[in-house]
Design a protein around this motif. Structure first.
Motif, mmCIF file in Angstrom:
data_model
loop_
_atom_site.group_PDB
_atom_site.id
_atom_site.type_symbol
_atom_site.label_atom_id
_atom_site.label_comp_id
_atom_site.label_asym_id
_atom_site.label_seq_id
_atom_site.Cartn_x
_atom_site.Cartn_y
_atom_site.Cartn_z
ATOM 1 N N GLU A 1 13.514 2.464 8.942
ATOM 2 C CA GLU A 1 13.809 3.804 8.407
ATOM 3 C C GLU A 1 15.002 3.760 7.467
ATOM 4 O O GLU A 1 14.980 4.377 6.393
ATOM 5 C CB GLU A 1 14.086 4.781 9.542
ATOM 6 C CG GLU A 1 12.883 5.141 10.360
ATOM 7 C CD GLU A 1 13.238 6.052 11.514
ATOM 8 O OE1 GLU A 1 12.713 7.177 11.541
ATOM 9 O OE2 GLU A 1 14.038 5.644 12.382
ATOM 10 N N ALA B 1 14.042 2.222 4.199
ATOM 11 C CA ALA B 1 13.277 3.177 3.391
ATOM 12 C C ALA B 1 14.201 4.234 2.792
ATOM 13 O O ALA B 1 14.030 4.626 1.634
ATOM 14 C CB ALA B 1 12.182 3.828 4.230
ATOM 15 N N GLN B 2 15.179 4.676 3.558
ATOM 16 C CA GLN B 2 16.138 5.651 3.030
ATOM 17 C C GLN B 2 16.919 5.055 1.867
ATOM 18 O O GLN B 2 17.190 5.747 0.884
ATOM 19 C CB GLN B 2 17.087 6.126 4.127
ATOM 20 C CG GLN B 2 16.407 7.053 5.116
ATOM 21 C CD GLN B 2 17.330 7.448 6.255
ATOM 22 O OE1 GLN B 2 17.892 6.600 6.935
ATOM 23 N NE2 GLN B 2 17.461 8.744 6.450
ATOM 24 N N ASN C 1 14.966 5.419 -1.371
ATOM 25 C CA ASN C 1 14.499 6.779 -1.677
ATOM 26 C C ASN C 1 13.165 7.122 -1.018
ATOM 27 O O ASN C 1 12.287 7.715 -1.634
ATOM 28 C CB ASN C 1 14.406 6.989 -3.193
ATOM 29 C CG ASN C 1 15.749 6.841 -3.856
ATOM 30 O OD1 ASN C 1 16.733 7.395 -3.391
ATOM 31 N ND2 ASN C 1 15.801 6.085 -4.932
ATOM 32 N N GLY C 2 13.018 6.717 0.233
ATOM 33 C CA GLY C 2 11.820 7.060 0.990
ATOM 34 C C GLY C 2 10.650 6.115 0.789
ATOM 35 O O GLY C 2 9.565 6.349 1.319
ATOM 36 N N ASN C 3 10.852 5.023 0.083
ATOM 37 C CA ASN C 3 9.788 4.065 -0.182
ATOM 38 C C ASN C 3 9.735 3.030 0.946
ATOM 39 O O ASN C 3 10.714 2.360 1.223
ATOM 40 C CB ASN C 3 10.041 3.377 -1.526
ATOM 41 C CG ASN C 3 8.898 2.508 -1.956
ATOM 42 O OD1 ASN C 3 8.084 2.068 -1.159
ATOM 43 N ND2 ASN C 3 8.841 2.254 -3.251
ATOM 44 N N TRP D 1 7.872 -1.854 5.507
ATOM 45 C CA TRP D 1 6.477 -1.902 5.938
ATOM 46 C C TRP D 1 6.211 -3.169 6.757
ATOM 47 O O TRP D 1 5.482 -3.139 7.754
ATOM 48 C CB TRP D 1 5.550 -1.821 4.731
ATOM 49 C CG TRP D 1 4.114 -1.664 5.103
ATOM 50 C CD1 TRP D 1 3.123 -2.545 4.849
ATOM 51 C CD2 TRP D 1 3.504 -0.574 5.799
ATOM 52 N NE1 TRP D 1 1.934 -2.074 5.343
ATOM 53 C CE2 TRP D 1 2.140 -0.867 5.935
ATOM 54 C CE3 TRP D 1 3.994 0.619 6.329
ATOM 55 C CZ2 TRP D 1 1.244 -0.016 6.577
ATOM 56 C CZ3 TRP D 1 3.098 1.471 6.964
ATOM 57 C CH2 TRP D 1 1.748 1.153 7.089
ATOM 58 N N SER E 1 3.862 8.144 8.720
ATOM 59 C CA SER E 1 4.724 8.755 7.712
ATOM 60 C C SER E 1 4.717 7.921 6.432
ATOM 61 O O SER E 1 4.644 8.468 5.329
ATOM 62 C CB SER E 1 6.147 8.871 8.256
ATOM 63 O OG SER E 1 7.020 9.396 7.301
ATOM 64 N N ALA E 2 4.769 6.610 6.587
ATOM 65 C CA ALA E 2 4.749 5.721 5.421
ATOM 66 C C ALA E 2 3.413 5.836 4.689
ATOM 67 O O ALA E 2 3.391 5.891 3.455
ATOM 68 C CB ALA E 2 5.004 4.277 5.860
ATOM 69 N N PHE F 1 1.412 8.386 4.671
ATOM 70 C CA PHE F 1 1.354 9.716 4.051
ATOM 71 C C PHE F 1 2.134 9.747 2.747
ATOM 72 O O PHE F 1 1.691 10.316 1.754
ATOM 73 C CB PHE F 1 1.879 10.780 5.004
ATOM 74 C CG PHE F 1 1.792 12.169 4.441
ATOM 75 C CD1 PHE F 1 0.591 12.839 4.396
ATOM 76 C CD2 PHE F 1 2.931 12.802 3.956
ATOM 77 C CE1 PHE F 1 0.512 14.124 3.869
ATOM 78 C CE2 PHE F 1 2.867 14.076 3.425
ATOM 79 C CZ PHE F 1 1.649 14.741 3.387
ATOM 80 N N SER F 2 3.292 9.102 2.751
ATOM 81 C CA SER F 2 4.122 9.137 1.534
ATOM 82 C C SER F 2 3.557 8.208 0.489
ATOM 83 O O SER F 2 3.749 8.344 -0.667
ATOM 84 C CB SER F 2 5.567 8.760 1.849
ATOM 85 O OG SER F 2 5.670 7.415 2.239
#
Length: 98
Positions: free
Chosen positions: A57, A60-61, A64-66, A72, A94-95, A97-98
């Motif tokens: 997490e 990913a933060q 920028n949320g990737n 992954w 969540s991954a 979905f984004s």
């Protein structure tokens, strides 16, 4: 508070719980590089699937949320060991979905 904790960890660097706490403090302050470094130190002391997911997490933060790349890969590694790991499944969803 984080300065005091860093000082205690300098004196006792084998305190995995302290590194986790420092990582969470840094994450709350949006200091993702420092959070990642602290979580890596905790994971070097003891393997913990929940903590690995928390680190994914943070990574990913930082991006920028990737979730591509290492975040992954961490999620998949945890799910390979435990396909029912709740937090890993949640983060994988969540991954995706984004």
């Amino acid at each position: 508070m984080s300065d005091q904790l860093r000082q205690r960890l300098a004196e006792n660097p084998n305190n995995a719980e302290g590194w986790v706490m420092l990582g969470r403090i840094q994450r709350a302050l949006a200091r993702y590089d420092q959070a990642d470094a602290a979580l890596q130190k905790a994971l070097a002391l003891e393997r913990n699937d929940d903590l690995m997911i928390e680190r994914a997490e943070v990574l990913a933060q930082k991006n920028n949320g990737n979730f591509k790349g290492e975040p992954w890969a961490i999620i998949n590694a945890v799910l390979k060991v435990d396909p029912t790991h709740g937090n890993a499944l949640l983060l994988a969803g969540s991954a995706a979905f984004s």
